[in-house]
Design an enzyme around this catalytic site. Structure first.
Site, PDB file in Angstrom:
ATOM      1  N   GLU A 154      -1.610 -14.796   4.652  1.00 36.91           N
ATOM      2  CA  GLU A 154      -2.289 -13.895   3.726  1.00 36.91           C
ATOM      3  C   GLU A 154      -2.339 -12.267   4.598  1.00 36.91           C
ATOM      4  OE1 GLU A 154      -2.457 -14.475   0.757  1.00 36.91           O
ATOM      5  OE2 GLU A 154      -2.071 -16.773   1.160  1.00 36.91           O
ATOM      6  N   HIS A 157       0.817 -10.288   4.025  1.00 34.62           N
ATOM      7  CA  HIS A 157       0.823  -9.847   2.683  1.00 34.62           C
ATOM      8  C   HIS A 157       0.468  -8.325   2.826  1.00 34.62           C
ATOM      9  CE1 HIS A 157       2.671 -12.653   0.132  1.00 34.62           C
ATOM     10  NE2 HIS A 157       1.908 -13.491   0.272  1.00 34.62           N
TER      11      HIS A 157
END
Length: 185
Positions: A154, A157
């Protein structure tokens, strides 16, 4: 309610950009967005809700994946020891990591990627993450194994990095040095 139609797919330039830091204290709009992201993850793991709304299951979601260039992520999963992680994080940052690496032997997937991408994704086996939670409190998580992998995916990202950017192009299933598999049962 966030659905798969709201998820930005690979090829969209926002997934290749570095997300902007979120101003603190957290604004209500950002808090609401984080709550919606977290709710998507919960809904996606509920068989009935996921089927009704055609949701792909996910354990993490980053703001760029819903078209927002903000350093915010939501995670909702249980690690292999049964510890539950369910939180919205603002400006998460890896502040330390191990030399040792790990990977999921069945590879990684992503809500923004509609295809299988075979190969091992080497990640740090242990990380320490600092962030601000949805309530505005500072948090510090020391993570290992699967939990560390999820958070690294995550946070990538937020830095414009996709999971497949880590896969060895010449030999996708080559186990990198100093790396052990982190297997799901």
């Amino acid at each position: 309610m966030i659905t798969m139609e709201d998820i930005v797919r690979e090829g969209n330039p926002i997934l290749e950009q570095t997300a902007k830091p979120v101003e603190l204290p957290i604004k209500d709009q950002d808090k609401d967005t984080l709550k919606e992201m977290l709710q998507y993850l919960k809904n996606s793991q509920d068989e009935k809700v996921a089927e009704k709304y055609h949701l792909r299951p996910g354990v993490g979601l980053a703001a760029p994946q819903i078209g927002l260039s903000k350093r915010m992520i939501a995670v909702h999963f249980e690690d292999f020891n049964g510890k539950q992680y369910s939180e919205g994080l603002i400006n998460p940052k890896i502040v330390s990591h191990s030399v040792e690496k790990t990977f999921l032997s069945n590879g990684e997937g992503c809500l923004s990627v509609d295809r299988e991408v075979p190969g091992y994704v080497p990640r740090y086996a242990k990380i320490t993450v600092k962030a601000t939670n949805i309530n505005g409190d500072p948090i510090k998580w020391r993570l290992r194994g699967y939990a560390a992998i999820v958070l690294q995916h995550e946070i990538d990202h937020l830095n414009g990095v996709m999971f497949y950017d880590h896969i060895n192009k010449a030999n996708p299933f080559q186990v990198p040095e100093n790396t052990k598999a982190c297997d799901i049962d």
